[in-house]
Write an enzyme that holds these catalytic residues in place. Sequence first.
Site, short mmCIF file in Angstrom:
data_model
loop_
_atom_site.label_atom_id
_atom_site.label_comp_id
_atom_site.label_asym_id
_atom_site.label_seq_id
_atom_site.Cartn_x
_atom_site.Cartn_y
_atom_site.Cartn_z
N ASP A 124 1.09 16.76 -12.09
CA ASP A 124 -0.12 16.53 -11.27
C ASP A 124 -1.24 17.62 -11.25
OD1 ASP A 124 0.83 14.14 -10.58
OD2 ASP A 124 1.61 14.54 -8.72
N ARG B 43 4.56 3.73 -17.79
CA ARG B 43 5.38 4.57 -16.48
C ARG B 43 6.56 3.52 -16.39
NH1 ARG B 43 1.68 6.73 -11.82
NH2 ARG B 43 3.21 7.88 -11.58
N ARG C 18 2.23 3.43 -6.79
CA ARG C 18 3.48 3.42 -7.53
C ARG C 18 4.68 3.82 -6.46
NH1 ARG C 18 5.58 3.13 -12.51
NH2 ARG C 18 7.30 4.59 -12.75
N CYS D 10 -1.15 5.41 -10.39
CA CYS D 10 -2.08 6.05 -11.32
C CYS D 10 -2.01 5.33 -12.60
CB CYS D 10 -2.11 7.40 -11.30
SG CYS D 10 -3.18 8.16 -10.03
N ARG E 137 -7.11 8.42 -2.73
CA ARG E 137 -5.79 7.99 -2.50
C ARG E 137 -4.80 9.07 -2.42
NH1 ARG E 137 -3.34 5.79 -7.73
NH2 ARG E 137 -1.53 6.26 -6.31
N LYS F 99 1.46 14.05 0.03
CA LYS F 99 1.52 12.72 -0.48
C LYS F 99 2.73 12.36 -0.91
CE LYS F 99 -0.57 10.88 -4.32
NZ LYS F 99 0.58 9.91 -5.00
N ASN F 100 3.43 13.16 -1.61
CA ASN F 100 4.55 12.79 -2.54
C ASN F 100 5.72 12.84 -1.78
OD1 ASN F 100 3.03 12.00 -4.69
ND2 ASN F 100 3.32 14.01 -5.68
C1 UD1 Z 1 5.90 11.88 -11.88
C2 UD1 Z 1 6.05 13.26 -11.82
C3 UD1 Z 1 5.60 13.71 -10.25
C4 UD1 Z 1 4.14 13.24 -9.89
C5 UD1 Z 1 4.08 11.77 -10.19
C6 UD1 Z 1 2.62 11.47 -9.86
C7 UD1 Z 1 7.68 14.82 -12.64
C8 UD1 Z 1 9.21 14.59 -13.32
N1 UD1 Z 1 7.35 13.58 -11.88
O1 UD1 Z 1 6.67 11.20 -10.87
O2 UD1 Z 1 6.00 15.04 -9.99
O3 UD1 Z 1 3.84 13.53 -8.60
O4 UD1 Z 1 4.47 11.56 -11.70
O5 UD1 Z 1 1.90 11.77 -10.84
O6 UD1 Z 1 6.96 15.62 -12.90
N2 UD1 Z 1 10.96 7.81 -16.76
C9 UD1 Z 1 11.52 7.09 -17.42
N3 UD1 Z 1 11.96 6.00 -16.76
C10 UD1 Z 1 11.92 5.78 -15.51
C11 UD1 Z 1 11.26 6.69 -14.95
C12 UD1 Z 1 10.64 7.81 -15.50
O7 UD1 Z 1 11.78 6.97 -18.65
O8 UD1 Z 1 12.62 4.86 -14.87
C13 UD1 Z 1 10.03 8.99 -17.35
C14 UD1 Z 1 8.69 9.06 -17.14
O9 UD1 Z 1 7.96 8.12 -18.42
C15 UD1 Z 1 8.18 10.45 -17.26
C16 UD1 Z 1 9.20 11.25 -16.53
O10 UD1 Z 1 10.62 10.27 -16.83
O11 UD1 Z 1 8.12 11.04 -18.60
C17 UD1 Z 1 9.17 11.61 -15.20
O12 UD1 Z 1 8.83 10.67 -14.51
P1 UD1 Z 1 8.94 10.18 -12.91
O13 UD1 Z 1 9.22 11.47 -12.41
O14 UD1 Z 1 9.90 9.11 -12.77
O15 UD1 Z 1 7.81 9.98 -12.57
P2 UD1 Z 1 7.15 9.69 -11.00
O16 UD1 Z 1 8.20 9.60 -10.10
O17 UD1 Z 1 6.10 8.62 -11.12
#
Ligand code: UD1
Length: 419
Positions: free
Chosen positions: A304, A122, A93, A117, A396, A22-23
Amino acid sequence: MKTLTVIGGRELSGEVRIHGSKNAALPILFSSLLFSEAVEIANLPAITDVGAALALLSSLGVKVTKTGRDSILLDPSSARPAVCDPAVTGSLRGSLYLLGAAAGRLGELSLPHPGGCNFGARPIDLHLDVLRTMGLAISESERGVSVRGRPRGALFRFPAVSVGATVNAILAAVLAEGRTVLTGAAREPHVLDLIAFLRLAGARISTPSPGTVVIDGVPRLHGITYRVCPDMIEAGTYLLFAMAAGGSVTLRSAAPEQLAPILPLFSGMGARIGVGVDALSVFRKGRLRPVRVETAPYPGFPTDLQPQLTALACLADGESVICDPIFPTRFGYVSELRKAGAKIDAANGRALVAGGAKLTGAEMIAPDLRAGAALTLAALAGEGESTLARYDLIERGYADFCKTLGSLGARVRISDGVA
Ligand code: UD1
């Protein structure tokens, strides 16, 4: 709204075919906007997030044609900026990836707020910072985010590892003028799969060291056919299910090397794991041992799989400690697990799991995708009948979930519940 009913207490045995990731699929699909020609994507998982991504691409003028059971052709030649449906971006997302992809090719896009999610804050500041550093004008309002301009190569150091912001930066940089150097970038297998896909299509991207990505902009990407890599989180979930329920399960079409960093942790808990070229087999030997783990960007333990591991730890002999500094509020499902008899205290990003619980059937509600998988694990391992409302959240991200569990011998069924 669908409900999953599970009659627990049965061992799982048999084979599971792991679907495409998915990712990886979502950024690859959205990157079709960058192409000058049609591109074919294969090994797409039949999950609702993929359907949502295709709906968004269609609304931007990308022609979507099914070419096989799990493959589609995306023709972006008529793509243009358009208003995306907030109901769809609000469910996904990954819709954030439209910012980088649209900036790279269309020059502008207004995106209603992305959802996905719901397990706490986030933020998207890193996405916007890197896109601004690449010369794009970004504006935010209560309706969403707008991006305008043509990206230019830039140097950017991520202050924290972000999968999403890394993907957005790569998408914006592929057709940008000049060189982009990203440091502190994510190196999850799905990020590397996106890079492999773009390179095959003519992008100039290298990863000279872990966490560094260098992108030299090219004028165009050419059409290719690409198979999305296997889903490491799906594979990890079924490994944990087999450890919980007992029995012997083999995963086919998997990529064991993606999971290699965390397999010792599963073995330490009592799993016997066999590794083949594209297969993994697991069976549980004896009682489960407790675990201490903290989530971290790849190659660390994935956030995850945190909910599923926490649910498994309920069955271990002794106290486990599971921390999720990536998403400290991702423990909202614990109150649902307690209904099944779990003894867990969760606060400040840390769960203390008492272990040794005798799980029993319960009426539970899935709060999000991976938490839904965690509650399923508890239901499979518990005695008696459990119901899991909001099964649609599991759809999803897990293709053929109920069917797969049934083929392993689980007693499961889906019914349409009352909304
Ligand atoms: C994250 C997970 C990803 C998972 C997805 C869904 C990690 C590093 N990332 O990806 O493996 O598949 O959730 O569950 O494991 N953050 C900020 N500012 C931003 C973006 C992120 O502060 O603009 C912080 C987030 O709050 C979090 C960390 O960075 O603590 C990692 O977030 P990010 O990897 O961006 O989240 P996803 O891309 O959703």
